[in-house]
Enzyme design. Structure first.
Site, PDB file in Angstrom:
ATOM      1  N   THR A  98      44.573 125.877  36.903  1.00 38.28           N
ATOM      2  CA  THR A  98      44.378 124.446  37.202  1.00 38.28           C
ATOM      3  C   THR A  98      43.681 123.614  36.121  1.00 38.28           C
ATOM      4  O   THR A  98      42.781 124.095  35.444  1.00 38.28           O
ATOM      5  CB  THR A  98      43.583 124.305  38.528  1.00 38.28           C
ATOM      6  OG1 THR A  98      44.187 125.119  39.514  1.00 38.28           O
ATOM      7  CG2 THR A  98      43.524 122.889  39.025  1.00 38.28           C
TER       8      THR A  98
ATOM      9  N   VAL B  74      50.995 126.364  49.106  1.00 41.32           N
ATOM     10  CA  VAL B  74      50.405 125.194  48.459  1.00 41.32           C
ATOM     11  C   VAL B  74      48.889 125.384  48.453  1.00 41.32           C
ATOM     12  O   VAL B  74      48.307 125.749  49.481  1.00 41.32           O
ATOM     13  CB  VAL B  74      50.794 123.900  49.205  1.00 41.32           C
ATOM     14  CG1 VAL B  74      50.021 122.711  48.663  1.00 41.32           C
ATOM     15  CG2 VAL B  74      52.300 123.659  49.097  1.00 41.32           C
ATOM     16  N   GLY B  75      48.266 125.153  47.328  1.00 51.49           N
ATOM     17  CA  GLY B  75      46.815 125.322  47.223  1.00 51.49           C
ATOM     18  C   GLY B  75      46.065 124.018  47.443  1.00 51.49           C
ATOM     19  O   GLY B  75      46.569 123.084  48.078  1.00 51.49           O
TER      20      GLY B  75
ATOM     21  N   THR C 255      38.756 123.269  40.811  1.00 50.58           N
ATOM     22  CA  THR C 255      39.554 124.374  40.307  1.00 50.58           C
ATOM     23  C   THR C 255      39.021 125.653  40.938  1.00 50.58           C
ATOM     24  O   THR C 255      37.850 125.712  41.306  1.00 50.58           O
ATOM     25  CB  THR C 255      39.489 124.446  38.764  1.00 50.58           C
ATOM     26  OG1 THR C 255      39.952 125.723  38.336  1.00 50.58           O
ATOM     27  CG2 THR C 255      38.075 124.250  38.233  1.00 50.58           C
TER      28      THR C 255
ATOM     29  N   HIS D 296      39.830 129.233  43.598  1.00 48.41           N
ATOM     30  CA  HIS D 296      40.652 129.839  44.650  1.00 48.41           C
ATOM     31  C   HIS D 296      40.997 128.799  45.715  1.00 48.41           C
ATOM     32  O   HIS D 296      40.151 128.370  46.515  1.00 48.41           O
ATOM     33  CB  HIS D 296      39.887 131.021  45.274  1.00 48.41           C
ATOM     34  CG  HIS D 296      40.653 131.690  46.349  1.00 48.41           C
ATOM     35  ND1 HIS D 296      40.075 132.100  47.527  1.00 48.41           N
ATOM     36  CD2 HIS D 296      41.965 132.006  46.435  1.00 48.41           C
ATOM     37  CE1 HIS D 296      41.003 132.652  48.300  1.00 48.41           C
ATOM     38  NE2 HIS D 296      42.156 132.610  47.655  1.00 48.41           N
TER      39      HIS D 296
END
Ligand code: GLY
Length: 317
Positions: free
Chosen positions: A177, A206-207, A228, A230
């Site tokens: 990211t 999708v994060g 940014t 997990h």
């Protein structure tokens, strides 16, 4: 409106960045910060600055966004991005898009040209076609490093453990990211985030990056944030908005960022990083991973680093 000192903060992802790409990561965030700051110094808007910065990071293959995006379980690229205007609270985002070079530009088009905040997958790509965004061959976004990473990690869980929980740090592979937050001379704040996600993620996963309040948030009266790390952990904590809420309650930006990342660590065992600018123009950043590429431009001074204690400074011409 009184003019204020423009500020830019950039991140190139929080993870165990290996030595062989550390200089490219430093250079990438410096370049993005310089570009955004130049826009602001010439009277440009915070929105223009964060978009331009993220385009530079998406085009730099060392980062997990645009060219260089991670591959999902099927070996395909699916990218997420979001942008938010702290003045109007308008926001635009895309998720699971392929075939375009710069998802952050499409996110801005969603914000400015639709009544929606988030378009996903095929619909996002259809919208890109409507907007005459050039379609690119997805293979042009795939790098050797990403292919190698995909083959090495195979399973999403092992990617997460290795990249964010420091469990397999001997593997010199990974990504995560990019983002930018800026305050322009009119005191307007914008934030933008873009990612290819995490290697081996499920198709359609999708994060946090395209989710307003998780990966990105901006509100002029309080500040702007890009996150940014997990994604699932960031979503559970609503990290960007959590930082904003702490600042709203009176906490300094730096303390708010640190305390929120500590909460994410203790409450859901997730690691990551965040950058922030407060309404008073105070820049802040913190990360709980081994490294995070960051850069700040303010008062004609550029500072940047990668390791927890690293901070380099140079005067900008
Ligand atoms: N932070 C990026 C992701 O988890 O997708």
């Amino acid at each position: 409106m009184n003019k204020v000192e423009p500020v830019v903060v950039i991140h190139g992802g929080a993870w165990a960045i290996p030595e062989n790409i550390s200089d490219a990561s430093r250079n990438g965030v410096k370049l993005a910060a310089r570009k955004a700051y130049e826009i602001l110094k010439h009277g440009g808007s915070a929105l223009d600055a964060v978009e331009a910065a993220v385009v530079i990071l998406e085009d730099e293959p060392v980062f997990d966004a645009g060219k260089g995006s991670c591959l999902n379980a099927a070996g395909l690229i699916e990218m997420d991005a979001s942008i938010m205007d702290g003045t109007s609270l308008k926001a635009g985002a895309v998720a699971a898009v392929a075939n375009i070079s710069n998802p952050i530009c499409l996110a801005r088009m969603v914000m400015e040209q639709t009544d929606h905040c988030l378009l996903v997958g095929e619909g996002a790509n259809m919208f890109a076609n409507e907007c005459n965004v050039p379609s690119v061959d997805p293979s042009s976004l795939v790098t050797e490093a990403c292919l190698e990473e995909w083959q090495t990690f195979e399973k999403y869980k092992s990617a997460v453990d290795s990249l964010f929980n420091n469990q397999i740090t001997s593997l010199p592979l990974g990504h995560d990211t990019v983002g930018a937050v800026a305050m322009d001379a009119n005191g307007r704040i914008a934030a933008a985030t873009s990612t290819g996600g995490i290697t081996g993620k499920r198709v359609g996963r999708v994060g946090d990056s395209p989710l307003i309040g998780s990966g990105t948030y901006a509100i002029d009266e309080i500040g702007g944030v890009s996150c940014t790390g997990h994604g699932e952990s960031i979503i559970k904590i609503c990290l960007a908005k959590h930082i904003i809420c702490l600042m709203e309650s009176g906490m300094k930006a730096q303390e708010a960022v640190e305390q929120s990342l500590q909460l994410m660590n203790s409450r859901v065992k997730g690691a990551g990083g965040a950058i922030c600018i407060s309404a008073s123009g105070e820049p802040a950043f913190h990360f709980t991973t081994e490294r995070m590429a960051w850069a700040i431009a303010k008062a004609d001074v550029l500072s940047w680093g990668l390791d927890p204690k690293e901070s380099n400074v140079e005067k900008m011409a």
